[in-house]
Design a protein around this motif. Structure first.
Motif, PDB file in Angstrom:
ATOM      1  N   GLN A 178       6.962  15.722  -1.609  1.00 44.81           N
ATOM      2  CA  GLN A 178       7.801  14.779  -0.522  1.00 44.81           C
ATOM      3  C   GLN A 178       7.455  14.429   0.987  1.00 44.81           C
ATOM      4  O   GLN A 178       7.161  13.336   1.835  1.00 44.81           O
ATOM      5  CB  GLN A 178       9.407  15.110  -0.339  1.00 44.81           C
ATOM      6  N   LYS A 179       7.047  16.048   1.129  1.00 51.17           N
ATOM      7  CA  LYS A 179       6.553  15.789   2.938  1.00 51.17           C
ATOM      8  C   LYS A 179       5.766  15.517   3.078  1.00 51.17           C
ATOM      9  O   LYS A 179       5.355  14.207   4.004  1.00 51.17           O
ATOM     10  CB  LYS A 179       6.470  17.562   3.333  1.00 51.17           C
ATOM     11  N   TYR A 180       4.471  15.093   2.236  1.00 50.55           N
ATOM     12  CA  TYR A 180       2.883  15.338   1.964  1.00 50.55           C
ATOM     13  C   TYR A 180       3.393  13.272   1.621  1.00 50.55           C
ATOM     14  O   TYR A 180       3.098  12.681   3.289  1.00 50.55           O
ATOM     15  CB  TYR A 180       2.073  14.945   0.754  1.00 50.55           C
ATOM     16  N   LEU A 181       4.526  13.238   1.310  1.00 57.37           N
ATOM     17  CA  LEU A 181       4.437  11.385   0.996  1.00 57.37           C
ATOM     18  C   LEU A 181       4.579  10.628   1.826  1.00 57.37           C
ATOM     19  O   LEU A 181       4.358   9.929   2.754  1.00 57.37           O
ATOM     20  CB  LEU A 181       5.303  11.158  -0.205  1.00 57.37           C
ATOM     21  N   ASP A 182       5.787  11.759   2.683  1.00 59.88           N
ATOM     22  CA  ASP A 182       5.946  11.150   4.141  1.00 59.88           C
ATOM     23  C   ASP A 182       5.212  10.694   5.567  1.00 59.88           C
ATOM     24  O   ASP A 182       5.618  10.103   5.854  1.00 59.88           O
ATOM     25  CB  ASP A 182       7.958  11.382   4.179  1.00 59.88           C
ATOM     26  N   GLU A 183       4.890  11.613   5.191  1.00 58.61           N
ATOM     27  CA  GLU A 183       3.365  11.813   6.240  1.00 58.61           C
ATOM     28  C   GLU A 183       2.239  11.066   5.956  1.00 58.61           C
ATOM     29  O   GLU A 183       2.038  10.581   7.233  1.00 58.61           O
ATOM     30  CB  GLU A 183       2.760  12.901   6.345  1.00 58.61           C
ATOM     31  N   SER A 184       1.928  11.481   4.384  1.00 56.71           N
ATOM     32  CA  SER A 184       0.460  10.351   4.839  1.00 56.71           C
ATOM     33  C   SER A 184       1.131   8.329   4.374  1.00 56.71           C
ATOM     34  O   SER A 184      -0.027   8.195   4.396  1.00 56.71           O
ATOM     35  CB  SER A 184      -0.201  10.741   3.250  1.00 56.71           C
TER      36      SER A 184
ATOM     37  N   ILE B 106       0.692  -1.302   0.073  1.00 64.68           N
ATOM     38  CA  ILE B 106       0.044  -0.192   0.197  1.00 64.68           C
ATOM     39  C   ILE B 106       0.662   1.594  -0.336  1.00 64.68           C
ATOM     40  O   ILE B 106       0.793   1.992  -0.402  1.00 64.68           O
ATOM     41  CB  ILE B 106      -1.028   0.097   1.205  1.00 64.68           C
ATOM     42  N   GLN B 107       2.349   1.090   0.742  1.00 63.54           N
ATOM     43  CA  GLN B 107       2.394   2.540   0.525  1.00 63.54           C
ATOM     44  C   GLN B 107       3.699   2.332  -1.023  1.00 63.54           C
ATOM     45  O   GLN B 107       3.352   4.058  -1.114  1.00 63.54           O
ATOM     46  CB  GLN B 107       4.147   1.992   2.146  1.00 63.54           C
ATOM     47  N   ASN B 108       3.870   1.720  -1.841  1.00 60.75           N
ATOM     48  CA  ASN B 108       4.664   1.751  -2.225  1.00 60.75           C
ATOM     49  C   ASN B 108       3.609   2.111  -3.387  1.00 60.75           C
ATOM     50  O   ASN B 108       3.811   3.038  -4.451  1.00 60.75           O
ATOM     51  CB  ASN B 108       5.293   0.619  -2.957  1.00 60.75           C
ATOM     52  N   VAL B 109       2.403   1.258  -3.746  1.00 56.57           N
ATOM     53  CA  VAL B 109       1.476   1.841  -4.077  1.00 56.57           C
ATOM     54  C   VAL B 109       0.896   3.220  -4.888  1.00 56.57           C
ATOM     55  O   VAL B 109       0.575   4.147  -5.734  1.00 56.57           O
ATOM     56  CB  VAL B 109      -0.020   0.627  -4.872  1.00 56.57           C
ATOM     57  N   GLY B 110       0.385   3.440  -3.335  1.00 55.90           N
ATOM     58  CA  GLY B 110       0.420   5.113  -3.286  1.00 55.90           C
ATOM     59  C   GLY B 110       1.017   6.120  -2.756  1.00 55.90           C
ATOM     60  O   GLY B 110       0.781   7.233  -3.674  1.00 55.90           O
ATOM     61  N   ARG B 111       2.031   5.869  -2.501  1.00 52.50           N
ATOM     62  CA  ARG B 111       3.454   6.986  -3.387  1.00 52.50           C
ATOM     63  C   ARG B 111       3.675   7.367  -4.091  1.00 52.50           C
ATOM     64  O   ARG B 111       3.969   7.844  -4.379  1.00 52.50           O
ATOM     65  CB  ARG B 111       4.665   6.382  -2.264  1.00 52.50           C
ATOM     66  N   GLU B 112       3.743   5.769  -4.935  1.00 46.91           N
ATOM     67  CA  GLU B 112       3.947   6.208  -6.542  1.00 46.91           C
ATOM     68  C   GLU B 112       2.125   6.853  -7.623  1.00 46.91           C
ATOM     69  O   GLU B 112       3.105   7.829  -7.822  1.00 46.91           O
ATOM     70  CB  GLU B 112       3.862   4.904  -7.574  1.00 46.91           C
ATOM     71  N   THR B 113       1.380   6.218  -7.151  1.00 47.67           N
ATOM     72  CA  THR B 113       0.487   6.916  -7.529  1.00 47.67           C
ATOM     73  C   THR B 113       0.044   8.782  -7.275  1.00 47.67           C
ATOM     74  O   THR B 113       0.240   8.955  -7.927  1.00 47.67           O
ATOM     75  CB  THR B 113      -0.644   6.079  -8.146  1.00 47.67           C
ATOM     76  N   PHE B 114       0.202   9.004  -6.372  1.00 45.96           N
ATOM     77  CA  PHE B 114       0.214   9.689  -5.878  1.00 45.96           C
ATOM     78  C   PHE B 114       0.930  10.660  -6.158  1.00 45.96           C
ATOM     79  O   PHE B 114       0.937  11.572  -7.211  1.00 45.96           O
ATOM     80  CB  PHE B 114      -0.131  10.266  -4.020  1.00 45.96           C
TER      81      PHE B 114
ATOM     82  N   ALA C 111       3.350   7.345   5.791  1.00 47.97           N
ATOM     83  CA  ALA C 111       4.248   6.700   7.259  1.00 47.97           C
ATOM     84  C   ALA C 111       3.570   5.464   7.438  1.00 47.97           C
ATOM     85  O   ALA C 111       2.241   5.229   7.549  1.00 47.97           O
ATOM     86  CB  ALA C 111       4.583   7.997   8.536  1.00 47.97           C
ATOM     87  N   SER C 112       4.129   4.763   7.815  1.00 40.59           N
ATOM     88  CA  SER C 112       4.398   3.163   8.499  1.00 40.59           C
ATOM     89  C   SER C 112       2.955   3.370   9.421  1.00 40.59           C
ATOM     90  O   SER C 112       2.222   2.551   9.762  1.00 40.59           O
ATOM     91  CB  SER C 112       5.143   2.312   8.926  1.00 40.59           C
ATOM     92  N   GLU C 113       3.168   4.113  10.650  1.00 41.62           N
ATOM     93  CA  GLU C 113       2.855   3.974  11.737  1.00 41.62           C
ATOM     94  C   GLU C 113       0.820   5.011  11.421  1.00 41.62           C
ATOM     95  O   GLU C 113       0.042   4.005  11.877  1.00 41.62           O
ATOM     96  CB  GLU C 113       3.135   5.965  12.716  1.00 41.62           C
ATOM     97  N   LYS C 114       1.229   5.277  10.490  1.00 33.24           N
ATOM     98  CA  LYS C 114       0.023   6.048   9.324  1.00 33.24           C
ATOM     99  C   LYS C 114      -1.001   5.369   9.026  1.00 33.24           C
ATOM    100  O   LYS C 114      -2.278   4.961   9.596  1.00 33.24           O
ATOM    101  CB  LYS C 114      -0.172   7.195   8.736  1.00 33.24           C
TER     102      LYS C 114
END
Length: 173
Positions: free
Chosen positions: A39-45, A17-25, A47-50
């Protein structure tokens, strides 16, 4: 024709989910935003914990679209208090339909949307709703084609940038 499987996701699918989410966004929005804000948005949105919190939220569900062993997109829906805004018990929010750009035009978004519609009907919801960036014409047209109408707007913050999302809904019979 490609063969697509839709599977419900769990915390074991976090990295997918992280990889697909980051790539597509990034594919969809990078050309409209600064690299720093992206990059800030991708790192926050993503993030594993979130994402673990989201995956463990009882009223949220994730589904991954697979072509064989290749994840090509995902869907996130919310009901009840997990919804980002309306939190109406009679509605289901489509928070995300993300599809890798190389699969645009191959009906993957439609398959994921159909899954959301199936869930809404099974749960006897009165309507589906979502927010979509007003300048994402491809997505706005997709939702209109599927019977959604605009009912409001809200501000989506990407870093310091304020962007307008159209809020759209589809009434269910």
């Amino acid at each position: 024709m490609i063969s697509i499987t839709i599977k419900k996701a769990s915390t074991e699918d976090l990295e997918t989910i992280q990889n697909v989410g980051r790539e597509t966004f990034y594919e969809t929005f990078a050309k409209h935003n600064s690299e720093y804000e992206m990059q800030k948005y991708l790192d926050e949105s993503f993030a594993s914990e979130k994402l673990i919190r989201e995956l463990n939220t009882i009223d949220s569900q994730f589904f991954i679209a697979w072509e064989n062993e290749n994840p090509i997109g995902y869907l996130k829906v919310n009901s009840g208090k997990a919804q980002t805004e309306l939190q109406d018990e009679t509605s289901l929010e489509i928070e995300r339909i993300y599809v890798k750009s190389e699969y645009h035009g191959k009906k993957i978004g439609q398959i994921l949307y159909d899954k959301a519609l199936e869930i809404a009907l099974q749960e006897k919801k009165k309507y589906l709703w979502l927010g979509v960036w007003e300048e994402n014409v491809r997505a706005v047209n997709f939702y209109k084609k599927n019977g959604f109408i605009e009912f409001d707007k809200h501000i989506f913050k990407l870093g310091n940038e304020e962007q307008t999302d159209l809020m759209m809904r589809k009434l269910l019979d």
